[in-house]
Scaffold this motif. Structure first.
Motif, PDB file in Angstrom:
ATOM      1  N   HIS A  16     -14.390  36.951  14.557  1.00  6.77           N
ATOM      2  CA  HIS A  16     -14.629  38.552  14.407  1.00  6.77           C
ATOM      3  C   HIS A  16     -13.291  39.167  14.203  1.00  6.77           C
ATOM      4  CE1 HIS A  16     -18.653  39.082  15.663  1.00  6.77           C
ATOM      5  NE2 HIS A  16     -18.270  38.352  16.647  1.00  6.77           N
ATOM      6  N   ALA A  55     -19.864  46.454   7.883  1.00  3.67           N
ATOM      7  CA  ALA A  55     -20.962  45.517   7.555  1.00  3.67           C
ATOM      8  C   ALA A  55     -20.827  44.213   7.924  1.00  3.67           C
ATOM      9  CB  ALA A  55     -21.291  45.572   5.987  1.00  3.67           C
ATOM     10  N   LYS A  56     -19.819  43.606   7.729  1.00  2.00           N
ATOM     11  CA  LYS A  56     -19.652  42.190   8.397  1.00  2.00           C
ATOM     12  C   LYS A  56     -19.417  42.056   9.932  1.00  2.00           C
ATOM     13  CE  LYS A  56     -16.512  38.182   7.915  1.00  2.00           C
ATOM     14  NZ  LYS A  56     -17.356  37.492   8.605  1.00  2.00           N
ATOM     15  N   ARG A  58     -21.228  43.867  11.792  1.00  2.00           N
ATOM     16  CA  ARG A  58     -22.578  44.134  12.206  1.00  2.00           C
ATOM     17  C   ARG A  58     -23.253  42.841  12.047  1.00  2.00           C
ATOM     18  NH1 ARG A  58     -26.803  46.969   9.119  1.00  2.00           N
ATOM     19  NH2 ARG A  58     -28.602  47.202  10.552  1.00  2.00           N
ATOM     20  N   LYS A  59     -23.159  42.205  10.806  1.00  2.00           N
ATOM     21  CA  LYS A  59     -23.824  40.885  10.705  1.00  2.00           C
ATOM     22  C   LYS A  59     -23.541  39.849  11.720  1.00  2.00           C
ATOM     23  CE  LYS A  59     -24.260  37.514   7.166  1.00  2.00           C
ATOM     24  NZ  LYS A  59     -23.473  36.735   6.274  1.00  2.00           N
ATOM     25  N   ASP A  60     -22.189  39.799  11.780  1.00  2.00           N
ATOM     26  CA  ASP A  60     -21.690  38.632  12.825  1.00  2.00           C
ATOM     27  C   ASP A  60     -22.366  38.791  14.152  1.00  2.00           C
ATOM     28  OD1 ASP A  60     -20.559  37.465  10.405  1.00  2.00           O
ATOM     29  OD2 ASP A  60     -18.499  38.071  10.868  1.00  2.00           O
ATOM     30  N   SER A  61     -22.081  40.076  14.514  1.00  2.05           N
ATOM     31  CA  SER A  61     -22.560  40.554  16.004  1.00  2.05           C
ATOM     32  C   SER A  61     -23.808  40.387  16.306  1.00  2.05           C
ATOM     33  CB  SER A  61     -21.885  41.500  16.436  1.00  2.05           C
ATOM     34  OG  SER A  61     -22.406  42.766  15.916  1.00  2.05           O
ATOM     35  N   LYS A  62     -24.776  40.282  15.284  1.00  2.00           N
ATOM     36  CA  LYS A  62     -26.215  40.574  15.251  1.00  2.00           C
ATOM     37  C   LYS A  62     -26.620  41.829  16.218  1.00  2.00           C
ATOM     38  CE  LYS A  62     -26.518  35.428  15.113  1.00  2.00           C
ATOM     39  NZ  LYS A  62     -25.871  35.400  14.000  1.00  2.00           N
ATOM     40  N   GLU A  63     -25.828  42.712  16.049  1.00  2.00           N
ATOM     41  CA  GLU A  63     -26.023  44.157  16.614  1.00  2.00           C
ATOM     42  C   GLU A  63     -26.995  44.745  15.496  1.00  2.00           C
ATOM     43  OE1 GLU A  63     -26.110  45.522  19.624  1.00  2.00           O
ATOM     44  OE2 GLU A  63     -25.214  43.603  20.620  1.00  2.00           O
ATOM     45  N   GLU A  64     -27.977  44.626  15.152  1.00  2.00           N
ATOM     46  CA  GLU A  64     -28.621  45.274  14.054  1.00  2.00           C
ATOM     47  C   GLU A  64     -28.788  46.744  14.358  1.00  2.00           C
ATOM     48  OE1 GLU A  64     -30.575  43.911  11.452  1.00  2.00           O
ATOM     49  OE2 GLU A  64     -29.729  41.986  11.931  1.00  2.00           O
ATOM     50  N   ARG A  67     -24.641  51.125  13.423  1.00  2.00           N
ATOM     51  CA  ARG A  67     -24.669  51.623  12.293  1.00  2.00           C
ATOM     52  C   ARG A  67     -23.129  52.369  12.029  1.00  2.00           C
ATOM     53  NH1 ARG A  67     -28.529  49.221  10.040  1.00  2.00           N
ATOM     54  NH2 ARG A  67     -30.726  49.893  10.444  1.00  2.00           N
TER      55      ARG A  67
END
Length: 83
Positions: A16, A55-56, A58-64, A67
């Motif tokens: 991160h 965006a990265k 959000r993807k890496d943390s898996k917190e869909e 936003r």
């Protein structure tokens, strides 16, 4: 040129790195941060950089549900967490 194939090399964990530069992890919906820029060209680049980092993250943390949105503002760029 010969390229060897290695087996069993583990993938390093995600670090991160973006969270060190930008405070995405600490933000709640409605929070924002401002990054000052020197000129219009830097504002464009910085906005793109922050949007890509968000965006990265959000993807890496898996917190869909997280936003983020960014906007060029006077003298810089502001990023909001919107969800």
């Amino acid at each position: 040129m010969t390229i060897n194939i290695d087996k069993g090399v583990p993938v390093p964990p995600v670090t991160h790195q973006t969270s060190r530069l930008y405070p995405f992890e600490d933000m709640q919906p409605g929070d924002s941060f401002f990054v000052q820029t020197r000129d219009a060209a830097e504002r464009i680049r910085k906005r793109q950089s922050i949007a890509a980092a968000a965006a990265k993250f959000r993807k890496d943390s898996k917190e869909e549900a997280m936003r983020f949105t960014t906007r060029q503002v006077r003298n810089g760029v502001r990023c909001w967490r919107v969800a």
